[in-house]
Design a protein around this motif. Structure first.
Motif, PDB file in Angstrom:
ATOM      1  N   VAL A 138       0.703  -1.262   0.021  1.00 28.54           N
ATOM      2  CA  VAL A 138       0.025  -0.022   0.005  1.00 28.54           C
ATOM      3  C   VAL A 138       0.927   1.335   0.003  1.00 28.54           C
TER       4      VAL A 138
ATOM      5  N   CYS B 174       1.731   4.404  -2.754  1.00 22.73           N
ATOM      6  CA  CYS B 174       1.302   5.920  -2.660  1.00 22.73           C
ATOM      7  C   CYS B 174       2.175   6.895  -3.046  1.00 22.73           C
TER       8      CYS B 174
ATOM      9  N   THR C  12      -1.171  -1.258 -12.224  1.00 22.76           N
ATOM     10  CA  THR C  12      -1.915  -0.324 -11.430  1.00 22.76           C
ATOM     11  C   THR C  12      -1.724   0.896 -11.996  1.00 22.76           C
TER      12      THR C  12
ATOM     13  N   ARG D 283      -2.223   5.059 -12.044  1.00 24.21           N
ATOM     14  CA  ARG D 283      -2.623   6.147 -11.293  1.00 24.21           C
ATOM     15  C   ARG D 283      -3.089   7.445 -12.156  1.00 24.21           C
TER      16      ARG D 283
ATOM     17  N   GLY E 209      -8.457   8.307 -10.263  1.00 27.47           N
ATOM     18  CA  GLY E 209      -7.804   7.981  -9.072  1.00 27.47           C
ATOM     19  C   GLY E 209      -7.085   6.542  -9.408  1.00 27.47           C
ATOM     20  N   LEU E 210      -6.529   5.632  -8.429  1.00 25.65           N
ATOM     21  CA  LEU E 210      -5.825   4.427  -8.866  1.00 25.65           C
ATOM     22  C   LEU E 210      -6.725   3.533  -9.709  1.00 25.65           C
TER      23      LEU E 210
ATOM     24  N   MET F 265      -7.461  -2.094  -1.751  1.00 30.53           N
ATOM     25  CA  MET F 265      -7.213  -0.875  -2.540  1.00 30.53           C
ATOM     26  C   MET F 265      -8.414   0.002  -2.584  1.00 30.53           C
TER      27      MET F 265
ATOM     28  N   THR G  66      -8.880   1.419   0.897  1.00 33.71           N
ATOM     29  CA  THR G  66      -8.052   2.396   1.455  1.00 33.71           C
ATOM     30  C   THR G  66      -7.599   3.365   0.491  1.00 33.71           C
ATOM     31  N   GLN G  67      -7.913   3.330  -0.826  1.00 32.55           N
ATOM     32  CA  GLN G  67      -7.406   4.175  -1.829  1.00 32.55           C
ATOM     33  C   GLN G  67      -8.493   4.533  -2.680  1.00 32.55           C
ATOM     34  N   ASN G  68      -9.849   4.262  -2.591  1.00 30.95           N
ATOM     35  CA  ASN G  68     -10.829   4.430  -3.532  1.00 30.95           C
ATOM     36  C   ASN G  68     -10.537   4.103  -4.749  1.00 30.95           C
ATOM     37  N   ALA G  69      -9.991   2.896  -4.933  1.00 29.04           N
ATOM     38  CA  ALA G  69      -9.525   2.330  -6.479  1.00 29.04           C
ATOM     39  C   ALA G  69     -10.657   1.821  -6.836  1.00 29.04           C
TER      40      ALA G  69
END
Length: 292
Positions: free
Chosen positions: A13, A17, A215, A217, A222-223, A264, A267-270
């Motif tokens: 994670v 970032c 992935t 970005r 977003g991710l 993901m 925690t990262q709005n993936a």
């Protein structure tokens, strides 16, 4: 063991970032179609019915990055458009769409590109519907897991059916001292493709011995996780629905991939994009539209 696993996941994670916003704002992600396959959902999802057969898309993706264009997957080999016999019995079994408009050249032309404009080709794996056109990019660098290229040429027992040796032969030189016919990065793990955190190739053994995800970005979207065949349908992740065991080299690898993607998302709005989910692919923007 649990603490070690959580620590490793936290490190992943943290690594994701590290993307630089100045780079992310310049990226564009395009979705393309290499046609569709006709098969029973049960061929992909455990305990799903085999009848009636459904059409599943064969999607692939391109990312415009300031340092070069990156192709994730290459779809079905264009040769089946004029030579259905190239796939043999697989053509009859899966009835792929093979109209000229799904050729990879025609698809890339939608955004003004040709195969020569691609800096990197990242096949999620080398099965016939994902690595089919990998040989059409002689000026690109192919980014593949070493175990995947090995399995495509010399498959482990029970894993060889979905590979077409003709798809990968253009990558092989006759020179035994320098067997690569094209530029190639053979990985045994992950790779930050441009060193800026925006595009990370992630080795994830699940569907095949060398399957990988990527992935992306993006500034506004977003991710975004490109899953290849480590996720067939959104319900695999959202409901933890298992894949068909017949196409699972590592069943546990699928479930750890699902878990990681859910983390993901939390925690990262993936978000994640698959290649074969009919409803999800239909709802997506298609080139020349894009995600940024």
């Amino acid at each position: 063991m649990f603490r070690k696993g959580m620590a490793a996941m936290a490190a992943i994670v943290a690594g994701l970032c590290l993307g630089h916003p100045s780079r992310a704002q310049d990226l564009k992600l395009y979705a393309f179609s290499s046609g569709a396959l006709t098969l029973g959902k049960g061929a992909l999802v455990n305990n799903a019915p085999m009848e009636p057969a459904i059409q599943v898309p064969v999607g692939f993706y391109l990312i415009r990055h300031p340092k070069g264009n990156v192709l994730f997957d290459t779809g079905n080999n264009d040769r089946i458009i004029t030579d259905p016999g190239y796939w043999g019995a697989a053509f009859t079994a899966m009835k792929p769409v093979n109209t000229p408009d799904v050729a990879i050249d025609a698809q890339l032309k939608k955004i003004g590109l040709t195969p020569d404009d691609i800096a990197y080709v990242v096949p999620s794996h080398l099965h016939l519907d994902h690595g089919g056109n990998v040989g059409k990019f002689p000026k690109s660098t192919i980014v593949v897991q070493k175990t995947e290229i090995q399995n495509a040429f010399w498959p482990e027992p029970g894993t060889g059916g979905p590979y077409m040796i003709g798809d990968v032969m253009p990558l092989r030189s006759a020179n035994t001292d320098n067997p690569n016919a094209v530029k190639m990065i053979q990985l045994d793990g992950d790779l930050d493709l441009f060193g800026d955190g925006t595009l990370i190739v992630k080795r994830w053994v699940a569907h095949t011995p060398g399957s990988q995800m990527m992935t992306v970005r993006l500034k506004n979207t977003g991710l975004t996780i490109l899953t290849g065949d480590n996720v067939y349908f959104r319900e695999n992740v959202e409901k933890n629905v298992p894949p068909s065991i017949s196409l699972a080299y590592s069943p546990t690898g699928f479930f750890t991939a699902f878990e990681w993607i859910r983390m993901m998302m939390a925690t990262q709005n993936a978000n994640f994009f698959t290649a074969h989910d009919p409803d999800a692919f239909k709802a997506m923007k298609k080139a020349p539209e894009f995600y940024d």
